[in-house]
Motif scaffolding. Structure first.
Motif, PDB file in Angstrom:
ATOM      1  N   VAL A 156      -8.525 -27.248 -38.431  1.00  0.00           N
ATOM      2  CA  VAL A 156      -8.062 -27.246 -37.047  1.00  0.00           C
ATOM      3  C   VAL A 156      -8.009 -28.703 -36.589  1.00  0.00           C
ATOM      4  O   VAL A 156      -8.996 -29.429 -36.709  1.00  0.00           O
ATOM      5  CB  VAL A 156      -8.998 -26.433 -36.127  1.00  0.00           C
ATOM      6  N   PHE A 157      -6.843 -29.107 -36.101  1.00  0.00           N
ATOM      7  CA  PHE A 157      -6.626 -30.457 -35.599  1.00  0.00           C
ATOM      8  C   PHE A 157      -6.606 -30.372 -34.075  1.00  0.00           C
ATOM      9  O   PHE A 157      -5.714 -29.738 -33.508  1.00  0.00           O
ATOM     10  CB  PHE A 157      -5.298 -31.012 -36.115  1.00  0.00           C
ATOM     11  N   LEU A 158      -7.603 -30.987 -33.447  1.00  0.00           N
ATOM     12  CA  LEU A 158      -7.686 -30.959 -31.989  1.00  0.00           C
ATOM     13  C   LEU A 158      -7.076 -32.238 -31.430  1.00  0.00           C
ATOM     14  O   LEU A 158      -7.423 -33.341 -31.869  1.00  0.00           O
ATOM     15  CB  LEU A 158      -9.140 -30.817 -31.539  1.00  0.00           C
ATOM     16  N   SER A 159      -6.179 -32.074 -30.475  1.00  0.00           N
ATOM     17  CA  SER A 159      -5.548 -33.218 -29.829  1.00  0.00           C
ATOM     18  C   SER A 159      -6.578 -34.071 -29.117  1.00  0.00           C
ATOM     19  O   SER A 159      -7.673 -33.598 -28.788  1.00  0.00           O
ATOM     20  CB  SER A 159      -4.510 -32.742 -28.810  1.00  0.00           C
ATOM     21  N   GLY A 160      -6.202 -35.315 -28.857  1.00  0.00           N
ATOM     22  CA  GLY A 160      -7.095 -36.211 -28.140  1.00  0.00           C
ATOM     23  C   GLY A 160      -7.472 -35.661 -26.780  1.00  0.00           C
ATOM     24  O   GLY A 160      -6.629 -35.147 -26.048  1.00  0.00           O
ATOM     25  N   HIS A 161      -8.756 -35.734 -26.472  1.00  0.00           N
ATOM     26  CA  HIS A 161      -9.295 -35.356 -25.166  1.00  0.00           C
ATOM     27  C   HIS A 161      -9.780 -36.635 -24.498  1.00  0.00           C
ATOM     28  O   HIS A 161     -10.441 -37.456 -25.149  1.00  0.00           O
ATOM     29  CB  HIS A 161     -10.471 -34.395 -25.334  1.00  0.00           C
ATOM     30  N   ILE A 162      -9.465 -36.811 -23.230  1.00  0.00           N
ATOM     31  CA  ILE A 162      -9.888 -38.018 -22.523  1.00  0.00           C
ATOM     32  C   ILE A 162     -11.140 -37.759 -21.694  1.00  0.00           C
ATOM     33  O   ILE A 162     -11.461 -36.613 -21.373  1.00  0.00           O
ATOM     34  CB  ILE A 162      -8.766 -38.592 -21.631  1.00  0.00           C
ATOM     35  N   ALA A 163     -11.812 -38.859 -21.368  1.00  0.00           N
ATOM     36  CA  ALA A 163     -13.032 -38.786 -20.561  1.00  0.00           C
ATOM     37  C   ALA A 163     -12.700 -38.327 -19.144  1.00  0.00           C
ATOM     38  O   ALA A 163     -11.757 -38.817 -18.533  1.00  0.00           O
ATOM     39  CB  ALA A 163     -13.712 -40.151 -20.526  1.00  0.00           C
ATOM     40  N   LYS A 164     -13.496 -37.369 -18.660  1.00  0.00           N
ATOM     41  CA  LYS A 164     -13.324 -36.861 -17.299  1.00  0.00           C
ATOM     42  C   LYS A 164     -14.661 -36.858 -16.589  1.00  0.00           C
ATOM     43  O   LYS A 164     -15.715 -36.726 -17.206  1.00  0.00           O
ATOM     44  CB  LYS A 164     -12.754 -35.441 -17.324  1.00  0.00           C
ATOM     45  N   ASN A 165     -14.609 -36.977 -15.284  1.00  0.00           N
ATOM     46  CA  ASN A 165     -15.794 -36.868 -14.445  1.00  0.00           C
ATOM     47  C   ASN A 165     -16.099 -35.394 -14.188  1.00  0.00           C
ATOM     48  O   ASN A 165     -15.284 -34.519 -14.497  1.00  0.00           O
ATOM     49  CB  ASN A 165     -15.564 -37.603 -13.117  1.00  0.00           C
ATOM     50  N   ALA A 166     -17.261 -35.119 -13.625  1.00  0.00           N
ATOM     51  CA  ALA A 166     -17.684 -33.737 -13.371  1.00  0.00           C
ATOM     52  C   ALA A 166     -16.684 -32.977 -12.499  1.00  0.00           C
ATOM     53  O   ALA A 166     -16.527 -31.768 -12.654  1.00  0.00           O
ATOM     54  CB  ALA A 166     -19.064 -33.726 -12.720  1.00  0.00           C
ATOM     55  N   ASP A 167     -15.975 -33.674 -11.618  1.00  0.00           N
ATOM     56  CA  ASP A 167     -15.003 -33.009 -10.742  1.00  0.00           C
ATOM     57  C   ASP A 167     -13.633 -32.841 -11.396  1.00  0.00           C
ATOM     58  O   ASP A 167     -12.699 -32.363 -10.771  1.00  0.00           O
ATOM     59  CB  ASP A 167     -14.867 -33.765  -9.417  1.00  0.00           C
ATOM     60  N   GLY A 168     -13.509 -33.241 -12.674  1.00  0.00           N
ATOM     61  CA  GLY A 168     -12.248 -33.087 -13.398  1.00  0.00           C
ATOM     62  C   GLY A 168     -11.337 -34.299 -13.321  1.00  0.00           C
ATOM     63  O   GLY A 168     -10.324 -34.349 -14.016  1.00  0.00           O
ATOM     64  N   SER A 169     -11.671 -35.261 -12.479  1.00  0.00           N
ATOM     65  CA  SER A 169     -10.851 -36.472 -12.404  1.00  0.00           C
ATOM     66  C   SER A 169     -11.067 -37.326 -13.646  1.00  0.00           C
ATOM     67  O   SER A 169     -12.063 -37.179 -14.363  1.00  0.00           O
ATOM     68  CB  SER A 169     -11.199 -37.272 -11.137  1.00  0.00           C
ATOM     69  N   VAL A 170     -10.136 -38.217 -13.909  1.00  0.00           N
ATOM     70  CA  VAL A 170     -10.223 -39.080 -15.084  1.00  0.00           C
ATOM     71  C   VAL A 170     -11.361 -40.074 -14.920  1.00  0.00           C
ATOM     72  O   VAL A 170     -11.518 -40.703 -13.867  1.00  0.00           O
ATOM     73  CB  VAL A 170      -8.890 -39.825 -15.303  1.00  0.00           C
TER      74      VAL A 170
END
Length: 154
Positions: free
Chosen positions: A34-48
């Motif tokens: 399974v190849f998972l796409s890049g996930h970016i860092a997010k804050n607890a509220d879902g913002s970047v």
């Protein structure tokens, strides 16, 4: 200890995968990989969780961001496994992109935030190959982006 018991012990709740932000899918299965796409860092509220290591994001903050990305990756992996993380045979590889200044050289230490959590959750099966790169920018200004390759039972 099972991955689910470890998640409970660490008080981690997995969220369903986020919708892709562009023209791609969150994961692709080919055979037992399974190849998972890049996930970016997010804050607890879902913002970047934006910023640049070596400038306005500390090493410790970067490690925490990488750990939170690992949690998001495991949530996506759970969906890829049909809701059953016990199908995970091995975390094969991580690739980490660290938004950093030219003189920042601790990308590998930032990525430990993800690697260490995967080892805690999956034990020996969580030990993986890895690459960690310093890059000039990550989508949406995120401080870290991580992708993952996982072997699962058929």
């Amino acid at each position: 200890m099972s991955v689910y018991a470890k998640l409970k012990e660490l008080n981690i709740t997995l969220a369903p995968p986020a919708a892709p932000a562009a023209a791609y899918v969150m994961y692709v299965q080919s055979g037992n990989l399974v190849f998972l796409s890049g996930h970016i860092a997010k804050n607890a509220d879902g913002s970047v969780n934006a910023g640049k290591l070596g400038q306005d994001v500390s090493l410790e903050q970067g490690q925490a961001a990488a750990r939170s990305i690992a949690i998001d990756l495991v949530g996506t992996l759970q969906e890829a496994c049909g809701g059953d993380l016990t199908r995970v045979k091995r975390i094969v590889k991580l690739m980490s992109l660290v938004n950093s200044t030219p003189d920042f050289t601790d990308q590998h230490l930032v990525t430990n935030g993800a690697s260490e959590l995967l080892g805690e959750l999956f034990g020996d099966a969580g030990k993986h190959a890895r690459s960690a790169f310093g890059v000039a920018q990550v989508p949406r200004g995120a401080c870290v982006e991580i992708e993952m390759i996982v072997e699962i039972a058929g």
